[in-house]
Write a protein that holds these residues in place. Sequence first.
Motif, PDB file in Angstrom:
ATOM      1  N   MET A   1       0.848  -1.177   0.000  1.00 17.48           N
ATOM      2  CA  MET A   1       0.000   0.000   0.000  1.00 17.48           C
ATOM      3  C   MET A   1       0.893   1.240   0.000  1.00 17.48           C
ATOM      4  O   MET A   1       1.834   1.345   0.774  1.00 17.48           O
ATOM      5  CB  MET A   1      -0.903   0.011   1.224  1.00 17.48           C
ATOM      6  N   GLU A   2       0.562   2.180  -0.857  1.00 18.07           N
ATOM      7  CA  GLU A   2       1.291   3.431  -0.931  1.00 18.07           C
ATOM      8  C   GLU A   2       0.663   4.445   0.022  1.00 18.07           C
ATOM      9  O   GLU A   2      -0.555   4.558   0.108  1.00 18.07           O
ATOM     10  CB  GLU A   2       1.228   3.961  -2.364  1.00 18.07           C
ATOM     11  N   VAL A   3       1.519   5.180   0.755  1.00 18.07           N
ATOM     12  CA  VAL A   3       1.055   6.254   1.636  1.00 18.07           C
ATOM     13  C   VAL A   3       1.806   7.532   1.284  1.00 18.07           C
ATOM     14  O   VAL A   3       2.847   7.506   0.649  1.00 18.07           O
ATOM     15  CB  VAL A   3       1.239   5.910   3.133  1.00 18.07           C
ATOM     16  N   PHE A   4       1.251   8.647   1.735  1.00 14.74           N
ATOM     17  CA  PHE A   4       1.783   9.957   1.398  1.00 14.74           C
ATOM     18  C   PHE A   4       2.158  10.699   2.675  1.00 14.74           C
ATOM     19  O   PHE A   4       1.309  10.924   3.533  1.00 14.74           O
ATOM     20  CB  PHE A   4       0.738  10.756   0.616  1.00 14.74           C
ATOM     21  N   LEU A   5       3.430  11.062   2.791  1.00 17.69           N
ATOM     22  CA  LEU A   5       3.941  11.807   3.934  1.00 17.69           C
ATOM     23  C   LEU A   5       3.929  13.287   3.569  1.00 17.69           C
ATOM     24  O   LEU A   5       4.582  13.691   2.604  1.00 17.69           O
ATOM     25  CB  LEU A   5       5.362  11.367   4.275  1.00 17.69           C
ATOM     26  N   LEU A   6       3.172  14.082   4.332  1.00 17.16           N
ATOM     27  CA  LEU A   6       3.067  15.514   4.082  1.00 17.16           C
ATOM     28  C   LEU A   6       3.886  16.265   5.115  1.00 17.16           C
ATOM     29  O   LEU A   6       3.701  16.079   6.322  1.00 17.16           O
ATOM     30  CB  LEU A   6       1.599  15.956   4.151  1.00 17.16           C
ATOM     31  N   GLN A   7       4.807  17.099   4.632  1.00 16.58           N
ATOM     32  CA  GLN A   7       5.630  17.924   5.508  1.00 16.58           C
ATOM     33  C   GLN A   7       5.480  19.385   5.109  1.00 16.58           C
ATOM     34  O   GLN A   7       5.178  19.696   3.961  1.00 16.58           O
ATOM     35  CB  GLN A   7       7.102  17.547   5.386  1.00 16.58           C
ATOM     36  N   HIS A   8       5.722  20.263   6.079  1.00 12.26           N
ATOM     37  CA  HIS A   8       5.742  21.696   5.806  1.00 12.26           C
ATOM     38  C   HIS A   8       7.109  22.220   6.208  1.00 12.26           C
ATOM     39  O   HIS A   8       7.644  21.849   7.248  1.00 12.26           O
ATOM     40  CB  HIS A   8       4.664  22.427   6.607  1.00 12.26           C
ATOM     41  N   ILE A   9       7.677  23.084   5.361  1.00 10.14           N
ATOM     42  CA  ILE A   9       8.971  23.687   5.644  1.00 10.14           C
ATOM     43  C   ILE A   9       8.743  25.125   6.075  1.00 10.14           C
ATOM     44  O   ILE A   9       8.180  25.923   5.336  1.00 10.14           O
ATOM     45  CB  ILE A   9       9.894  23.680   4.405  1.00 10.14           C
TER      46      ILE A   9
ATOM     47  N   LYS B   1       8.374  20.115   9.460  1.00 12.97           N
ATOM     48  CA  LYS B   1       7.415  19.490  10.371  1.00 12.97           C
ATOM     49  C   LYS B   1       6.586  18.479   9.596  1.00 12.97           C
ATOM     50  O   LYS B   1       6.115  18.765   8.489  1.00 12.97           O
ATOM     51  CB  LYS B   1       6.451  20.528  10.959  1.00 12.97           C
ATOM     52  N   ILE B   2       6.384  17.308  10.167  1.00 12.19           N
ATOM     53  CA  ILE B   2       5.484  16.337   9.565  1.00 12.19           C
ATOM     54  C   ILE B   2       4.063  16.739   9.907  1.00 12.19           C
ATOM     55  O   ILE B   2       3.706  16.845  11.081  1.00 12.19           O
ATOM     56  CB  ILE B   2       5.778  14.909  10.060  1.00 12.19           C
ATOM     57  N   VAL B   3       3.266  16.997   8.872  1.00 10.59           N
ATOM     58  CA  VAL B   3       1.867  17.345   9.067  1.00 10.59           C
ATOM     59  C   VAL B   3       1.059  16.077   9.287  1.00 10.59           C
ATOM     60  O   VAL B   3       0.190  16.021  10.154  1.00 10.59           O
ATOM     61  CB  VAL B   3       1.321  18.138   7.856  1.00 10.59           C
ATOM     62  N   GLY B   4       1.349  15.038   8.509  1.00  4.53           N
ATOM     63  CA  GLY B   4       0.634  13.775   8.663  1.00  4.53           C
ATOM     64  C   GLY B   4       0.984  12.787   7.571  1.00  4.53           C
ATOM     65  O   GLY B   4       1.716  13.096   6.633  1.00  4.53           O
ATOM     66  N   VAL B   5       0.440  11.588   7.704  1.00  4.13           N
ATOM     67  CA  VAL B   5       0.607  10.523   6.724  1.00  4.13           C
ATOM     68  C   VAL B   5      -0.791  10.151   6.256  1.00  4.13           C
ATOM     69  O   VAL B   5      -1.679   9.879   7.079  1.00  4.13           O
ATOM     70  CB  VAL B   5       1.313   9.292   7.334  1.00  4.13           C
ATOM     71  N   TYR B   6      -0.983  10.108   4.930  1.00  2.00           N
ATOM     72  CA  TYR B   6      -2.322   9.961   4.368  1.00  2.00           C
ATOM     73  C   TYR B   6      -2.370   8.827   3.348  1.00  2.00           C
ATOM     74  O   TYR B   6      -1.364   8.504   2.719  1.00  2.00           O
ATOM     75  CB  TYR B   6      -2.757  11.287   3.728  1.00  2.00           C
ATOM     76  N   SER B   7      -3.546   8.276   3.175  1.00  2.00           N
ATOM     77  CA  SER B   7      -3.716   7.125   2.292  1.00  2.00           C
ATOM     78  C   SER B   7      -3.988   7.504   0.843  1.00  2.00           C
ATOM     79  O   SER B   7      -3.830   6.667  -0.043  1.00  2.00           O
ATOM     80  CB  SER B   7      -4.852   6.235   2.803  1.00  2.00           C
ATOM     81  N   THR B   8      -4.383   8.752   0.587  1.00  2.00           N
ATOM     82  CA  THR B   8      -4.666   9.175  -0.784  1.00  2.00           C
ATOM     83  C   THR B   8      -4.147  10.591  -1.020  1.00  2.00           C
ATOM     84  O   THR B   8      -3.977  11.365  -0.073  1.00  2.00           O
ATOM     85  CB  THR B   8      -6.181   9.177  -1.083  1.00  2.00           C
ATOM     86  N   GLU B   9      -3.947  10.913  -2.282  1.00  2.00           N
ATOM     87  CA  GLU B   9      -3.542  12.274  -2.625  1.00  2.00           C
ATOM     88  C   GLU B   9      -4.650  13.267  -2.291  1.00  2.00           C
ATOM     89  O   GLU B   9      -4.373  14.393  -1.879  1.00  2.00           O
ATOM     90  CB  GLU B   9      -3.185  12.366  -4.104  1.00  2.00           C
ATOM     91  N   LEU B  10      -5.889  12.859  -2.446  1.00  2.00           N
ATOM     92  CA  LEU B  10      -7.020  13.724  -2.107  1.00  2.00           C
ATOM     93  C   LEU B  10      -6.977  14.112  -0.629  1.00  2.00           C
ATOM     94  O   LEU B  10      -7.202  15.271  -0.271  1.00  2.00           O
ATOM     95  CB  LEU B  10      -8.342  13.022  -2.438  1.00  2.00           C
ATOM     96  N   ALA B  11      -6.638  13.153   0.232  1.00  2.00           N
ATOM     97  CA  ALA B  11      -6.520  13.438   1.665  1.00  2.00           C
ATOM     98  C   ALA B  11      -5.360  14.396   1.937  1.00  2.00           C
ATOM     99  O   ALA B  11      -5.435  15.239   2.835  1.00  2.00           O
ATOM    100  CB  ALA B  11      -6.341  12.140   2.451  1.00  2.00           C
TER     101      ALA B  11
ATOM    102  N   ASP C   1       2.811  27.754   0.383  1.00  2.00           N
ATOM    103  CA  ASP C   1       3.281  26.917  -0.715  1.00  2.00           C
ATOM    104  C   ASP C   1       4.476  26.054  -0.340  1.00  2.00           C
ATOM    105  O   ASP C   1       5.094  25.438  -1.214  1.00  2.00           O
ATOM    106  CB  ASP C   1       3.638  27.797  -1.918  1.00  2.00           C
ATOM    107  N   CYS C   2       4.827  26.009   0.933  1.00  2.00           N
ATOM    108  CA  CYS C   2       6.037  25.304   1.362  1.00  2.00           C
ATOM    109  C   CYS C   2       5.731  23.913   1.907  1.00  2.00           C
ATOM    110  O   CYS C   2       6.212  23.520   2.974  1.00  2.00           O
ATOM    111  CB  CYS C   2       6.796  26.153   2.381  1.00  2.00           C
ATOM    112  N   PHE C   3       4.937  23.160   1.183  1.00  2.00           N
ATOM    113  CA  PHE C   3       4.622  21.783   1.548  1.00  2.00           C
ATOM    114  C   PHE C   3       5.411  20.831   0.661  1.00  2.00           C
ATOM    115  O   PHE C   3       5.658  21.116  -0.510  1.00  2.00           O
ATOM    116  CB  PHE C   3       3.126  21.500   1.362  1.00  2.00           C
ATOM    117  N   MET C   4       5.812  19.710   1.229  1.00  2.00           N
ATOM    118  CA  MET C   4       6.481  18.640   0.490  1.00  2.00           C
ATOM    119  C   MET C   4       5.694  17.357   0.709  1.00  2.00           C
ATOM    120  O   MET C   4       5.250  17.087   1.821  1.00  2.00           O
ATOM    121  CB  MET C   4       7.902  18.421   1.003  1.00  2.00           C
ATOM    122  N   VAL C   5       5.541  16.580  -0.346  1.00  2.00           N
ATOM    123  CA  VAL C   5       4.849  15.293  -0.260  1.00  2.00           C
ATOM    124  C   VAL C   5       5.786  14.219  -0.785  1.00  2.00           C
ATOM    125  O   VAL C   5       6.324  14.332  -1.885  1.00  2.00           O
ATOM    126  CB  VAL C   5       3.549  15.290  -1.090  1.00  2.00           C
ATOM    127  N   ASP C   6       5.992  13.193   0.020  1.00  2.00           N
ATOM    128  CA  ASP C   6       6.779  12.033  -0.393  1.00  2.00           C
ATOM    129  C   ASP C   6       5.895  10.811  -0.320  1.00  2.00           C
ATOM    130  O   ASP C   6       5.032  10.703   0.557  1.00  2.00           O
ATOM    131  CB  ASP C   6       7.990  11.834   0.535  1.00  2.00           C
TER     132      ASP C   6
END
Length: 95
Positions: free
Chosen positions: A1-9, A40-50, A69-74
């Motif tokens: 399963m792919e997950v998305f890590l959202l961070q803010h710089i 900062k890690i904002v959260g880990v999400y299951s979909t790009e929509l989330a 605009d300073c968000f990063m998604v891995d």
Amino acid sequence: MEVFLLQHIHHGGEPGEAVHRDYEVLDGAVAYDDDLDDAKIVGVYSTELAVFAAMDRARQREGFRDEPDCFMVDTYLLDEDQWTTGYVTLSPDDD
């Protein structure tokens, strides 16, 4: 399963002052300086929509709204090792 890590710089500077650096952006990623900026890690999400919904919520909050605009998604695969080669520690005297 792919997950998305959202961070803010948050780019470092004087307290209460947002600093936007003219970093080169590679592959759509926000560049940052490890010594001055704060990720900062904002959260880990299951979909790009989330992820997009989380960014919208974060942009309403103090600190995040100053740098909207300073968000990063891995993306990561669950249950897979991400770092498999080991590491070395360099001292400041190493070139």
